[in-house]
Design an enzyme around this catalytic site. Structure first.
Site, PDB file in Angstrom:
ATOM      1  N   SER A   1      27.000 -14.950   9.589  1.00 20.94           N
ATOM      2  CA  SER A   1      27.840 -13.874   9.051  1.00 20.94           C
ATOM      3  C   SER A   1      27.398 -12.570   9.707  1.00 20.94           C
ATOM      4  O   SER A   1      26.805 -11.710   9.087  1.00 20.94           O
ATOM      5  CB  SER A   1      27.725 -13.797   7.528  1.00 20.94           C
ATOM      6  OG  SER A   1      26.435 -13.418   7.117  1.00 20.94           O
TER       7      SER A   1
ATOM      8  N   HIS B   1      27.824 -19.814   4.527  1.00 21.54           N
ATOM      9  CA  HIS B   1      26.603 -20.623   4.680  1.00 21.54           C
ATOM     10  C   HIS B   1      26.676 -21.975   3.973  1.00 21.54           C
ATOM     11  O   HIS B   1      25.756 -22.776   4.075  1.00 21.54           O
ATOM     12  CB  HIS B   1      25.383 -19.867   4.149  1.00 21.54           C
ATOM     13  CG  HIS B   1      24.978 -18.707   5.002  1.00 21.54           C
ATOM     14  ND1 HIS B   1      24.009 -17.820   4.642  1.00 21.54           N
ATOM     15  CD2 HIS B   1      25.422 -18.299   6.224  1.00 21.54           C
ATOM     16  CE1 HIS B   1      23.861 -16.899   5.593  1.00 21.54           C
ATOM     17  NE2 HIS B   1      24.719 -17.168   6.561  1.00 21.54           N
TER      18      HIS B   1
ATOM     19  N   GLU C   1      24.846 -15.318  -1.035  1.00 26.49           N
ATOM     20  CA  GLU C   1      23.483 -15.644  -1.463  1.00 26.49           C
ATOM     21  C   GLU C   1      23.187 -15.195  -2.892  1.00 26.49           C
ATOM     22  O   GLU C   1      23.450 -14.056  -3.246  1.00 26.49           O
ATOM     23  CB  GLU C   1      22.465 -14.970  -0.523  1.00 26.49           C
ATOM     24  CG  GLU C   1      22.716 -15.315   0.927  1.00 26.49           C
ATOM     25  CD  GLU C   1      21.846 -14.538   1.905  1.00 26.49           C
ATOM     26  OE1 GLU C   1      20.831 -13.934   1.468  1.00 26.49           O
ATOM     27  OE2 GLU C   1      22.184 -14.535   3.097  1.00 26.49           O
TER      28      GLU C   1
ATOM     29  N   GLU D   1      20.446 -22.062   4.363  1.00 29.53           N
ATOM     30  CA  GLU D   1      19.153 -21.423   4.126  1.00 29.53           C
ATOM     31  C   GLU D   1      18.324 -22.159   3.076  1.00 29.53           C
ATOM     32  O   GLU D   1      17.380 -21.603   2.513  1.00 29.53           O
ATOM     33  CB  GLU D   1      19.355 -19.946   3.744  1.00 29.53           C
ATOM     34  CG  GLU D   1      20.034 -19.174   4.868  1.00 29.53           C
ATOM     35  CD  GLU D   1      20.158 -17.683   4.616  1.00 29.53           C
ATOM     36  OE1 GLU D   1      19.873 -17.231   3.493  1.00 29.53           O
ATOM     37  OE2 GLU D   1      20.541 -16.972   5.561  1.00 29.53           O
TER      38      GLU D   1
ATOM     39  N   ASP E   1      23.316 -11.348  -2.136  1.00 30.72           N
ATOM     40  CA  ASP E   1      23.900 -10.875  -0.880  1.00 30.72           C
ATOM     41  C   ASP E   1      25.349 -11.319  -0.914  1.00 30.72           C
ATOM     42  O   ASP E   1      25.651 -12.494  -0.697  1.00 30.72           O
ATOM     43  CB  ASP E   1      23.184 -11.456   0.350  1.00 30.72           C
ATOM     44  CG  ASP E   1      23.807 -10.951   1.653  1.00 30.72           C
ATOM     45  OD1 ASP E   1      24.758 -10.130   1.587  1.00 30.72           O
ATOM     46  OD2 ASP E   1      23.355 -11.370   2.738  1.00 30.72           O
TER      47      ASP E   1
ATOM     48  N   GLU F   1      22.962  -6.800  -1.771  1.00 31.01           N
ATOM     49  CA  GLU F   1      23.120  -6.573  -0.334  1.00 31.01           C
ATOM     50  C   GLU F   1      24.591  -6.717   0.048  1.00 31.01           C
ATOM     51  O   GLU F   1      25.281  -7.596  -0.473  1.00 31.01           O
ATOM     52  CB  GLU F   1      22.274  -7.611   0.410  1.00 31.01           C
ATOM     53  CG  GLU F   1      22.350  -7.539   1.930  1.00 31.01           C
ATOM     54  CD  GLU F   1      21.531  -8.653   2.567  1.00 31.01           C
ATOM     55  OE1 GLU F   1      20.540  -9.109   1.961  1.00 31.01           O
ATOM     56  OE2 GLU F   1      21.891  -9.088   3.674  1.00 31.01           O
TER      57      GLU F   1
ATOM     58  N   ASP G   1      23.243  -4.468   5.330  1.00 31.15           N
ATOM     59  CA  ASP G   1      22.972  -5.436   6.408  1.00 31.15           C
ATOM     60  C   ASP G   1      24.023  -5.214   7.494  1.00 31.15           C
ATOM     61  O   ASP G   1      23.786  -4.498   8.467  1.00 31.15           O
ATOM     62  CB  ASP G   1      22.990  -6.848   5.807  1.00 31.15           C
ATOM     63  CG  ASP G   1      22.913  -7.952   6.852  1.00 31.15           C
ATOM     64  OD1 ASP G   1      22.661  -7.663   8.023  1.00 31.15           O
ATOM     65  OD2 ASP G   1      23.099  -9.141   6.480  1.00 31.15           O
TER      66      ASP G   1
ATOM     67  N   LYS H   1      16.797  -7.014  10.674  1.00 29.92           N
ATOM     68  CA  LYS H   1      16.886  -8.254  11.440  1.00 29.92           C
ATOM     69  C   LYS H   1      16.660  -7.901  12.903  1.00 29.92           C
ATOM     70  O   LYS H   1      17.481  -7.207  13.521  1.00 29.92           O
ATOM     71  CB  LYS H   1      18.280  -8.873  11.282  1.00 29.92           C
ATOM     72  CG  LYS H   1      18.569  -9.446   9.894  1.00 29.92           C
ATOM     73  CD  LYS H   1      20.060  -9.749   9.774  1.00 29.92           C
ATOM     74  CE  LYS H   1      20.377 -10.645   8.604  1.00 29.92           C
ATOM     75  NZ  LYS H   1      21.848 -10.695   8.338  1.00 29.92           N
TER      76      LYS H   1
ATOM     77  N   HIS I   1      15.102 -12.979   7.816  1.00 27.07           N
ATOM     78  CA  HIS I   1      15.412 -14.100   8.718  1.00 27.07           C
ATOM     79  C   HIS I   1      16.899 -14.067   9.069  1.00 27.07           C
ATOM     80  O   HIS I   1      17.623 -13.150   8.642  1.00 27.07           O
ATOM     81  CB  HIS I   1      15.076 -15.416   8.006  1.00 27.07           C
ATOM     82  CG  HIS I   1      15.967 -15.702   6.821  1.00 27.07           C
ATOM     83  ND1 HIS I   1      16.088 -16.922   6.228  1.00 27.07           N
ATOM     84  CD2 HIS I   1      16.804 -14.876   6.105  1.00 27.07           C
ATOM     85  CE1 HIS I   1      16.941 -16.867   5.222  1.00 27.07           C
ATOM     86  NE2 HIS I   1      17.384 -15.633   5.129  1.00 27.07           N
TER      87      HIS I   1
ATOM     88  N   LYS J   1      13.031 -11.444   3.051  1.00 26.31           N
ATOM     89  CA  LYS J   1      14.086 -12.364   2.639  1.00 26.31           C
ATOM     90  C   LYS J   1      14.105 -13.490   3.654  1.00 26.31           C
ATOM     91  O   LYS J   1      14.446 -13.269   4.815  1.00 26.31           O
ATOM     92  CB  LYS J   1      15.419 -11.610   2.618  1.00 26.31           C
ATOM     93  CG  LYS J   1      16.624 -12.503   2.415  1.00 26.31           C
ATOM     94  CD  LYS J   1      17.883 -11.704   2.248  1.00 26.31           C
ATOM     95  CE  LYS J   1      18.838 -11.982   3.386  1.00 26.31           C
ATOM     96  NZ  LYS J   1      20.245 -11.764   3.038  1.00 26.31           N
TER      97      LYS J   1
HETATM   98  P1  PGA Z   1      23.316 -14.489   8.758  1.00 30.11           P
HETATM   99  O1  PGA Z   1      23.114 -14.329   7.193  1.00 30.11           O
HETATM  100  O2  PGA Z   1      21.995 -14.721   9.374  1.00 30.11           O
HETATM  101  O3  PGA Z   1      24.241 -15.660   8.857  1.00 30.11           O
HETATM  102  O4  PGA Z   1      23.953 -13.203   9.223  1.00 30.11           O
HETATM  103  C1  PGA Z   1      22.056 -13.620   6.615  1.00 30.11           C
HETATM  104  C2  PGA Z   1      22.532 -12.406   5.890  1.00 30.11           C
HETATM  105  O5  PGA Z   1      23.756 -12.103   5.861  1.00 30.11           O
HETATM  106  O6  PGA Z   1      21.713 -11.686   5.337  1.00 30.11           O
HETATM  107 ZN    ZN Z   2      23.313 -10.202   4.585  1.00 28.82          ZN
END
Ligand code: PGA
Ligand code: ZN
Length: 423
Positions: free
Chosen positions: A40, A152, A161, A202, A239, A280, A307, A332, A360, A383
């Protein structure tokens, strides 16, 4: 001094190719790092270079690997491995594009991180101590994603999430134990209620629950059944990854079309009914007005984590701060593509009073660099998925080793973070 660089393809946790690099120094020290891959993704992330050919359904990384072995090797060989910023800037310059699209952020990041690992080795230090010096001592609060939805998993949940946050403990290992226990109890609770217990990307479960509140409810039940107090020891986090269910004007949530205001009302109700301490991407990356609304309403009550809206980009983040968006940032490494730029954005965030959550990606490897980054920068939050599946557990386990290494000087952030203010 760097004398050799080698890139290679390895598989990530979804079975897709990703990039790994090894850097060799003159003194024989070697550093290796592998980069993760998101599903995503934010639209303004640095470019992940893929072959788009026949192999691996287009996801091959031969070009990125070749860029490591040729263009990037040429740049960094002969450079001083302790000069992380100089090396990263030289690679950015060699790429020459705004979003690292010429050489690939995956190729550049693999080298950037492998350099740091090699430099730490040559000093005989664990990575967190190399990066954090005598300062990095804070073990982060884990945000553990135990129910997966969105892109996911095929659970049918719009939110990506649902996390448990074992913050109310004296040390990291007790927090980890609580998280792992709640995860196991959640599994049996879901099973008893007739849901399937298959997991998402995840490691969280992906039950087809009737609605989002049912997910929050089952989490509270699992926390209690495991013998912990929700809202005191173990909290909840979301999230939403709302960019994924926003069509440019409205949010498609539980089968309805909602405005930003309606979406905010959903969160306000959830926050008032459940011990949620973090949301998030509650609004989509394009929905700046929605982001302002949620920040005004909930910004003093919970962490509002950007994010997709910030993509770990110093310039984009600074603009967001000016606009009054969010109060925390997800970090990230592969959204921006070098260690130096990542450290920059973390420093800026801390200076302007935003929290950082080191993260991650949904496609991961056994690499544990983010555990070290979290402690080195005293971020206070990490996270990295469910306490299950080795690519997730590798990060949590590395934090156990770091805690052991730090001994009495380790500080668990949950012990000092003022939750009573946050909820
Ligand atoms: P992604 O998801 O690694 O698929 O982007 C993680 C997130 O959105 O925090
Ligand atoms: Zn996110």
């Amino acid at each position: 001094v760097i004398i050799d660089v080698k890139g290679r393809m390895v598989l990530d946790s979804r079975g897709n190719p990703t990039v790994e690099a090894t850097v060799l120094l003159e003194d024989g020290s070697m550093g290796t790092a592998a980069v993760p891959s998101g599903a995503s993704t934010g639209t303004r992330e640095a470019l992940e270079l893929r072959d788009n050919g026949k192999e691996f359904g287009g996801k091959g990384v031969d070009k990125a690997v070749a860029n490591i072995n040729e263009a990037l090797a040429e740049v960094v060989i002969g450079m001083d491995a302790y000069d992380q910023a100089g090396i990263d800037m030289a690679m950015i310059e060699a790429d020459g594009t705004e979003n690292k699209s010429k050489l690939g952020a995956n190729a550049i990041l693999a080298v950037s991180l492998a350099v740091a690992h090699a430099a730490a080795k040559s000093l005989g230090l664990p990575l967190f101590a190399y990066l954090g010096g005598v300062q990095g001592k804070v073990l982060p609060i884990p945000l553990m994603n135990v129910i997966n939805g969105g892109v996911h998993a095929d659970s049918g949940l719009d939110f990506q999430e649902f996390m448990i946050v074992p913050a109310g403990f004296d040390n990291y290992s007790d927090a980890l134990r609580a998280g792992a226990e709640v995860y196991q109890v959640l599994k049996s609770v879901l099973k008893k209620q007739g849901y399937r217990i298959a997991v998402g990307d995840e490691g969280g479960f992906a039950p087809t629950l009737p609605n989002h509140k049912a997910a929050l409810q089952v989490l509270v039940e699992a926390i209690q059944t495991a013998g912990y107090e929700p809202g005191k020891q173990v909290f909840l986090a979301l999230d939403a990854a709302a960019s994924e269910f926003y069509d440019g004007t409205s949010y498609k949530y539980e089968g309805k079309q909602l405005s930003s205001k309606d979406m905010l009302a959903v969160y306000e109700e959830m926050v008032s009914q459940y011990p949620i301490i973090s949301i998030e991407d509650g609004m989509a990356e394009q929905d700046k007005e929605g982001w302002k609304l949620i920040t005004q309403s909930l910004g003093s009550k919970v962490l509002l984590v950007g994010d997709d809206v910030f993509v770990t980009n110093p310039a984009i983040f600074t603009k967001g701060v000016e606009d009054g968006i969010a109060n925390a940032i997800l970090i990230k490494l592969n959204q921006i593509g070098t260690l130096t730029e990542t450290l920059d954005v973390i420093r800026t965030a801390h200076l302007v009073g935003y929290r950082c959550i080191i993260s991650h990606r949904s496609g991961e490897t056994e690499d544990t660099t983010i555990s070290h980054l979290a402690v080195a920068t005293n971020a206070g939050f990490i996270k990295t998925g469910a306490p299950a599946r080795s690519e997730r557990v590798a990060k949590y386990n590395e934090l156990l080793r770091i805690q052991e290494y730090l001994g009495d000087s380790a500080v668990y952030f949950g012990k000092v973070f003022p939750w009573w203010k946050a909820v």
